[in-house]
Structures are given as C-alpha cells and as structure tokens.
Write a protein that holds these residues in place. Sequence first.
Motif, PDB file in Angstrom:
ATOM      1  N   ASN A  87       0.652  -1.287  -0.166  1.00  0.00           N
ATOM      2  CA  ASN A  87       0.144  -0.575   0.185  1.00  0.00           C
ATOM      3  C   ASN A  87       1.028   1.118  -0.058  1.00  0.00           C
ATOM      4  O   ASN A  87       0.269   2.507  -0.447  1.00  0.00           O
ATOM      5  CB  ASN A  87      -0.664   0.212   1.547  1.00  0.00           C
ATOM      6  N   THR A  88       2.241   1.442   0.788  1.00  0.00           N
ATOM      7  CA  THR A  88       3.120   2.559   0.406  1.00  0.00           C
ATOM      8  C   THR A  88       3.994   2.066  -0.946  1.00  0.00           C
ATOM      9  O   THR A  88       4.778   2.666  -1.055  1.00  0.00           O
ATOM     10  CB  THR A  88       3.486   1.754   1.758  1.00  0.00           C
ATOM     11  N   LEU A  89       3.688   1.128  -1.782  1.00  0.00           N
ATOM     12  CA  LEU A  89       4.567   1.453  -2.598  1.00  0.00           C
ATOM     13  C   LEU A  89       5.939   0.911  -2.983  1.00  0.00           C
ATOM     14  O   LEU A  89       7.272   0.796  -2.805  1.00  0.00           O
ATOM     15  CB  LEU A  89       4.490   2.293  -3.888  1.00  0.00           C
ATOM     16  N   GLY A  90       6.253   0.135  -1.215  1.00  0.00           N
ATOM     17  CA  GLY A  90       8.024  -0.355  -0.314  1.00  0.00           C
ATOM     18  C   GLY A  90       8.173   1.404   0.071  1.00  0.00           C
ATOM     19  O   GLY A  90       9.772   0.996   0.359  1.00  0.00           O
ATOM     20  N   VAL A 132       6.199   4.709   7.577  1.00  0.00           N
ATOM     21  CA  VAL A 132       6.586   4.818   9.506  1.00  0.00           C
ATOM     22  C   VAL A 132       6.082   6.331   9.588  1.00  0.00           C
ATOM     23  O   VAL A 132       4.913   5.977  10.278  1.00  0.00           O
ATOM     24  CB  VAL A 132       8.045   5.486   9.300  1.00  0.00           C
ATOM     25  N   GLN A 133       6.131   7.031   7.942  1.00  0.00           N
ATOM     26  CA  GLN A 133       4.812   7.635   8.747  1.00  0.00           C
ATOM     27  C   GLN A 133       4.005   7.622   9.032  1.00  0.00           C
ATOM     28  O   GLN A 133       2.696   8.575   8.633  1.00  0.00           O
ATOM     29  CB  GLN A 133       4.161   8.531   6.669  1.00  0.00           C
ATOM     30  N   VAL A 134       2.778   6.435   7.849  1.00  0.00           N
ATOM     31  CA  VAL A 134       1.549   6.196   8.107  1.00  0.00           C
ATOM     32  C   VAL A 134       1.131   5.057   9.260  1.00  0.00           C
ATOM     33  O   VAL A 134      -0.034   4.480  10.171  1.00  0.00           O
ATOM     34  CB  VAL A 134       0.861   5.444   6.278  1.00  0.00           C
ATOM     35  N   ALA A 191      -5.550   0.148   5.252  1.00  0.00           N
ATOM     36  CA  ALA A 191      -4.675   0.180   4.318  1.00  0.00           C
ATOM     37  C   ALA A 191      -3.222   0.254   5.362  1.00  0.00           C
ATOM     38  O   ALA A 191      -2.263   0.206   4.431  1.00  0.00           O
ATOM     39  CB  ALA A 191      -4.759   1.972   4.829  1.00  0.00           C
ATOM     40  N   ILE A 192      -3.349   0.175   6.156  1.00  0.00           N
ATOM     41  CA  ILE A 192      -1.862  -0.524   6.830  1.00  0.00           C
ATOM     42  C   ILE A 192      -2.246  -1.706   7.366  1.00  0.00           C
ATOM     43  O   ILE A 192      -0.636  -2.381   7.482  1.00  0.00           O
ATOM     44  CB  ILE A 192      -1.355  -0.064   8.337  1.00  0.00           C
ATOM     45  N   GLY A 193      -2.749  -2.693   7.229  1.00  0.00           N
ATOM     46  CA  GLY A 193      -2.719  -4.624   7.137  1.00  0.00           C
ATOM     47  C   GLY A 193      -2.850  -4.763   8.617  1.00  0.00           C
ATOM     48  O   GLY A 193      -2.786  -5.776   9.462  1.00  0.00           O
ATOM     49  N   ALA A 194      -3.640  -3.583   8.973  1.00  0.00           N
ATOM     50  CA  ALA A 194      -4.566  -4.202  10.385  1.00  0.00           C
ATOM     51  C   ALA A 194      -5.722  -5.387  10.186  1.00  0.00           C
ATOM     52  O   ALA A 194      -6.397  -3.821  10.771  1.00  0.00           O
ATOM     53  CB  ALA A 194      -4.315  -3.011  11.152  1.00  0.00           C
ATOM     54  N   GLY A 195      -5.652  -6.016   9.756  1.00  0.00           N
ATOM     55  CA  GLY A 195      -6.801  -6.472   9.280  1.00  0.00           C
ATOM     56  C   GLY A 195      -7.511  -7.300  10.904  1.00  0.00           C
ATOM     57  O   GLY A 195      -8.875  -6.760  10.446  1.00  0.00           O
TER      58      GLY A 195
END
Length: 120
Positions: free
Chosen positions: A27-30, A36-38, A75-79
């Motif tokens: 989601n952050t394109l690597g 870190v920001q998100v 968006a951050i993968g916190a399922g």
Amino acid sequence: MAPSSMARVSGRAGPQAPIDLVQLATNTLGNRDLEVQVLHLFKSQSCSTLERLEQETDTTVRLDLVHTLKGSARAIGAGRVADVCENLEGRLRQTSDAATEGLTAAVDEANSYIRDLLTG
C-alpha cells in the motif's frame, strides 16, 4: 525500515501479527519513509478515534468514526482492527450503545506492535 527488518524487530510476523507488513509495503509502494509515516498516523488517529467514540452519543457520528478507523486499519494491514470495526458497525446499526471494548483491545494490540516496529 524494510518490511523484513520490521518483522525481525517485532518478533512476530505472519498471520498472527497485528499488522500485515506485506500489505503495508504494498500500500505504500515499498516506500519505507511512507510506511513509518502512516504507522505514526494510524497510532495517533486510532487513539483519538477511541477517545471520541467513548464521548460521542450520536449514532451516526459513532458509525462514521468506526468506518473511518476501519479504512485506516485496512490501509496499514491491521486486519483484526478492521474486522472488529466491521463487526461494531453492524452492532451500532442495531443499538446505539454497542460496547467498544473489543475495538479498544484490537487497537491497543496494533499500536503496541507499531511501537515495537518503530522503536525496535
């Protein structure tokens, strides 16, 4: 920090981890700085959302808060956080005073994991 570095630092990776680091990287394109920001943004937003959720009495506003947190979690993968939000949305549609303890626990777990990742 690279996702693989983050996983080593945290000591927990894979399906049991509160954050899916592969999804975060996708989601952050690597972009490590963006990761870190998100993560920082999620920590801040999730804490303020929980505070507002506890104070709010308007069901529509509570639904909006939970829905927004669900999107941020995905968006951050916190399922787990996203799943708990989705469940809470359904309960809030049935009763305005649905308990939020499960959401608080899921957010606390994710934020603790994020803290470990960022300070590791």
